[in-house]
Design a protein around this motif. Sequence first.
Motif, PDB file in Angstrom:
ATOM      1  N   ALA A 136     -13.587  -6.080 -25.694  1.00  0.00           N
ATOM      2  CA  ALA A 136     -14.025  -4.969 -26.556  1.00  0.00           C
ATOM      3  C   ALA A 136     -14.003  -3.670 -25.767  1.00  0.00           C
ATOM      4  O   ALA A 136     -13.488  -2.650 -26.223  1.00  0.00           O
ATOM      5  N   MET A 137     -14.542  -3.720 -24.548  1.00  0.00           N
ATOM      6  CA  MET A 137     -14.561  -2.513 -23.720  1.00  0.00           C
ATOM      7  C   MET A 137     -13.133  -2.084 -23.386  1.00  0.00           C
ATOM      8  O   MET A 137     -12.796  -0.902 -23.405  1.00  0.00           O
ATOM      9  N   ALA A 138     -12.286  -3.083 -23.109  1.00  0.00           N
ATOM     10  CA  ALA A 138     -10.911  -2.765 -22.693  1.00  0.00           C
ATOM     11  C   ALA A 138     -10.135  -2.091 -23.810  1.00  0.00           C
ATOM     12  O   ALA A 138      -9.327  -1.196 -23.558  1.00  0.00           O
ATOM     13  N   SER A 185     -13.838  -0.451 -10.972  1.00  0.00           N
ATOM     14  CA  SER A 185     -14.993  -1.069 -10.319  1.00  0.00           C
ATOM     15  C   SER A 185     -15.981  -1.572 -11.361  1.00  0.00           C
ATOM     16  O   SER A 185     -16.341  -0.841 -12.285  1.00  0.00           O
ATOM     17  N   ASP A 186     -16.397  -2.820 -11.200  1.00  0.00           N
ATOM     18  CA  ASP A 186     -17.364  -3.417 -12.139  1.00  0.00           C
ATOM     19  C   ASP A 186     -18.014  -4.608 -11.425  1.00  0.00           C
ATOM     20  O   ASP A 186     -17.739  -4.858 -10.235  1.00  0.00           O
ATOM     21  N   LEU A 187     -18.873  -5.327 -12.124  1.00  0.00           N
ATOM     22  CA  LEU A 187     -19.540  -6.489 -11.528  1.00  0.00           C
ATOM     23  C   LEU A 187     -18.485  -7.532 -11.122  1.00  0.00           C
ATOM     24  O   LEU A 187     -17.434  -7.639 -11.772  1.00  0.00           O
ATOM     25  N   PRO A 188     -18.768  -8.324 -10.081  1.00  0.00           N
ATOM     26  CA  PRO A 188     -17.757  -9.275  -9.595  1.00  0.00           C
ATOM     27  C   PRO A 188     -17.208 -10.214 -10.670  1.00  0.00           C
ATOM     28  O   PRO A 188     -16.002 -10.448 -10.734  1.00  0.00           O
ATOM     29  N   GLY A 222     -18.472  -5.256  -7.461  1.00  0.00           N
ATOM     30  CA  GLY A 222     -19.668  -4.891  -6.700  1.00  0.00           C
ATOM     31  C   GLY A 222     -20.779  -4.429  -7.619  1.00  0.00           C
ATOM     32  O   GLY A 222     -20.608  -4.373  -8.837  1.00  0.00           O
ATOM     33  N   ASP A 223     -21.916  -4.125  -7.007  1.00  0.00           N
ATOM     34  CA  ASP A 223     -23.081  -3.644  -7.759  1.00  0.00           C
ATOM     35  C   ASP A 223     -23.187  -2.136  -7.552  1.00  0.00           C
ATOM     36  O   ASP A 223     -23.380  -1.674  -6.421  1.00  0.00           O
ATOM     37  N   MET A 224     -23.058  -1.377  -8.633  1.00  0.00           N
ATOM     38  CA  MET A 224     -23.034   0.093  -8.504  1.00  0.00           C
ATOM     39  C   MET A 224     -24.361   0.661  -8.007  1.00  0.00           C
ATOM     40  O   MET A 224     -24.421   1.807  -7.585  1.00  0.00           O
ATOM     41  N   PHE A 225     -25.442  -0.157  -8.067  1.00  0.00           N
ATOM     42  CA  PHE A 225     -26.716   0.328  -7.527  1.00  0.00           C
ATOM     43  C   PHE A 225     -26.683   0.308  -5.990  1.00  0.00           C
ATOM     44  O   PHE A 225     -27.501   0.947  -5.342  1.00  0.00           O
ATOM     45  N   ILE A 255     -17.126   7.736 -14.967  1.00  0.00           N
ATOM     46  CA  ILE A 255     -18.106   6.717 -15.360  1.00  0.00           C
ATOM     47  C   ILE A 255     -18.300   6.802 -16.874  1.00  0.00           C
ATOM     48  O   ILE A 255     -18.818   7.778 -17.398  1.00  0.00           O
ATOM     49  N   LYS A 256     -17.759   5.791 -17.552  1.00  0.00           N
ATOM     50  CA  LYS A 256     -17.702   5.839 -19.019  1.00  0.00           C
ATOM     51  C   LYS A 256     -18.560   4.725 -19.628  1.00  0.00           C
ATOM     52  O   LYS A 256     -18.402   3.557 -19.269  1.00  0.00           O
ATOM     53  N   TRP A 257     -19.455   5.115 -20.523  1.00  0.00           N
ATOM     54  CA  TRP A 257     -20.270   4.157 -21.255  1.00  0.00           C
ATOM     55  C   TRP A 257     -21.053   3.227 -20.329  1.00  0.00           C
ATOM     56  O   TRP A 257     -21.188   2.039 -20.601  1.00  0.00           O
ATOM     57  N   VAL A 258     -21.490   3.762 -19.232  1.00  0.00           N
ATOM     58  CA  VAL A 258     -22.301   2.964 -18.303  1.00  0.00           C
ATOM     59  C   VAL A 258     -23.728   3.496 -18.282  1.00  0.00           C
ATOM     60  O   VAL A 258     -24.687   2.746 -18.468  1.00  0.00           O
ATOM     61  N   HIS A 304     -25.425   5.050 -20.406  1.00  0.00           N
ATOM     62  CA  HIS A 304     -26.241   4.839 -21.620  1.00  0.00           C
ATOM     63  C   HIS A 304     -26.880   3.440 -21.651  1.00  0.00           C
ATOM     64  O   HIS A 304     -27.707   3.161 -22.489  1.00  0.00           O
ATOM     65  N   ASP A 305     -26.478   2.584 -20.701  1.00  0.00           N
ATOM     66  CA  ASP A 305     -27.082   1.237 -20.623  1.00  0.00           C
ATOM     67  C   ASP A 305     -28.387   1.237 -19.829  1.00  0.00           C
ATOM     68  O   ASP A 305     -29.032   0.192 -19.715  1.00  0.00           O
ATOM     69  N   TRP A 306     -28.744   2.405 -19.248  1.00  0.00           N
ATOM     70  CA  TRP A 306     -29.843   2.424 -18.277  1.00  0.00           C
ATOM     71  C   TRP A 306     -30.822   3.545 -18.549  1.00  0.00           C
ATOM     72  O   TRP A 306     -30.462   4.583 -19.108  1.00  0.00           O
TER      73      TRP A 306
HETATM   74  C1  LIG Z   1     -20.727  -0.704 -21.848  1.00  0.00           C
HETATM   75  S1  LIG Z   1     -19.738  -1.402 -20.596  1.00  0.00           S
HETATM   76  C2  LIG Z   1     -18.551  -0.113 -20.255  1.00  0.00           C
HETATM   77  C3  LIG Z   1     -17.342  -0.632 -19.556  1.00  0.00           C
HETATM   78  C4  LIG Z   1     -16.262   0.422 -19.240  1.00  0.00           C
HETATM   79  N1  LIG Z   1     -16.779   1.446 -18.356  1.00  0.00           N
HETATM   80  C5  LIG Z   1     -15.698   1.010 -20.495  1.00  0.00           C
HETATM   81  O1  LIG Z   1     -16.077   2.108 -20.870  1.00  0.00           O
HETATM   82  O2  LIG Z   1     -14.881   0.362 -21.126  1.00  0.00           O
HETATM   83  C6  LIG Z   1     -20.812  -1.320 -19.180  1.00  0.00           C
HETATM   84  C7  LIG Z   1     -20.215  -1.963 -17.949  1.00  0.00           C
HETATM   85  O3  LIG Z   1     -21.143  -1.851 -16.858  1.00  0.00           O
HETATM   86  C8  LIG Z   1     -20.983  -2.998 -16.047  1.00  0.00           C
HETATM   87  N2  LIG Z   1     -22.151  -3.176 -15.194  1.00  0.00           N
HETATM   88  C9  LIG Z   1     -23.402  -3.591 -15.552  1.00  0.00           C
HETATM   89  N3  LIG Z   1     -24.203  -3.640 -14.474  1.00  0.00           N
HETATM   90  C10 LIG Z   1     -23.451  -3.249 -13.406  1.00  0.00           C
HETATM   91  C11 LIG Z   1     -23.722  -3.103 -12.012  1.00  0.00           C
HETATM   92  N4  LIG Z   1     -24.941  -3.357 -11.513  1.00  0.00           N
HETATM   93  N5  LIG Z   1     -22.714  -2.701 -11.202  1.00  0.00           N
HETATM   94  C12 LIG Z   1     -21.478  -2.433 -11.694  1.00  0.00           C
HETATM   95  N6  LIG Z   1     -21.167  -2.536 -13.006  1.00  0.00           N
HETATM   96  C13 LIG Z   1     -22.144  -2.945 -13.856  1.00  0.00           C
HETATM   97  C14 LIG Z   1     -20.811  -4.107 -17.083  1.00  0.00           C
HETATM   98  O4  LIG Z   1     -20.237  -5.267 -16.531  1.00  0.00           O
HETATM   99  C15 LIG Z   1     -19.918  -3.431 -18.117  1.00  0.00           C
HETATM  100  O5  LIG Z   1     -18.557  -3.668 -17.887  1.00  0.00           O
END
Ligand SMILES: C[S@@+](CC[C@H](N)C(=O)[O-])C[C@H]1O[C@@H](n2cnc3c(N)ncnc32)[C@H](O)[C@@H]1O
Length: 248
Positions: A113-115, A132-135, A152-155, A166-169, A171-173
């Motif tokens: 869906a994201m892709a 870059s995203d989670l492993p 990797g972990d972006m934190f 950084i797209k749609w990331v 808003h998850d936090w």
């Molecule tokens: C809403 S999706 C957006 C994906 C992509 N950026 C896009 O716009 O298509 C949020 C992404 O954040 C990644 N994510 C969540 N926690 C993460 C972390 N700690 N480190 C890196 N990526 C993380 C998720 O795996 C997911 O792919």
Amino acid sequence: MEVKQRELGGEKEEEEHSKVEIWKYMFGFVELASGRKVYAQTPLCKRLLKSGQNNMAAFILPESSPVMLAPWHGLSARIQGNIRNPVFEEVYGEDLWSFGAANPDHSKLFNEAMACDARVVVPAVIESCINSDLPHVVSVAQEYDRIENVGGDMFDYVPKADVVIIKWVLHDWEDDECIRILKKCREAIPEDKGKVIIIEAVIDEEDEKEDSKLTNVRLMLDMVMMAHTNTGKERTLKEWVYVLDDGP
Ligand SMILES: C[S@@+](CC[C@H](N)C(=O)[O-])C[C@H]1O[C@@H](n2cnc3c(N)ncnc32)[C@H](O)[C@@H]1O
């Protein structure tokens, strides 16, 4: 349809209403080349054809999957304060990202869906990059020339680059988490000429008209964040300014 809707009550009405919401974009009066008007699928339906260019079919599949629908049923209770945990965690005992790591089928559905959205947006701004995203996400990512996949972990760490998109990331936090992520983005770019480009919705409280299509999309996304993430939300400009002023 609206008359029928008024005659129905309670849950049935809600169900009928959500169908109408989808149908009204998918079906309508369409003018044929001959000038004749027929009730048919609108051009928007093309976006649901898997064979179609820039198709968004994969985008609506996770949202209508049983996994993603279940948390919606707890949303009222959460808002009323009858559930202490975020709804996704209440249902599954872990957040969306840990759930994805443990459930590859769901992760695939979500990543596709994201892709399908990223395929439209990213080529418009970039030709080569680090993805870059989670492993567990990167380990199954499609290989492309000129795209390096780094898990990797972006934190903890964001790979070094001239520009971080950084797209749609964010808003998850929640705010503090966004600020921590943005500080890692800042560390990743050159101090003098680096850029962090954020692609997110902005809710405009002042000017939004209720009938604007984009208002509905932005507010819908805000509800999705509430149902599927622990702390995510869509932000107004003022809320973004707060995050950005304290971030990089
Ligand atoms: C809403 S999706 C957006 C994906 C992509 N950026 C896009 O716009 O298509 C949020 C992404 O954040 C990644 N994510 C969540 N926690 C993460 C972390 N700690 N480190 C890196 N990526 C993380 C998720 O795996 C997911 O792919």
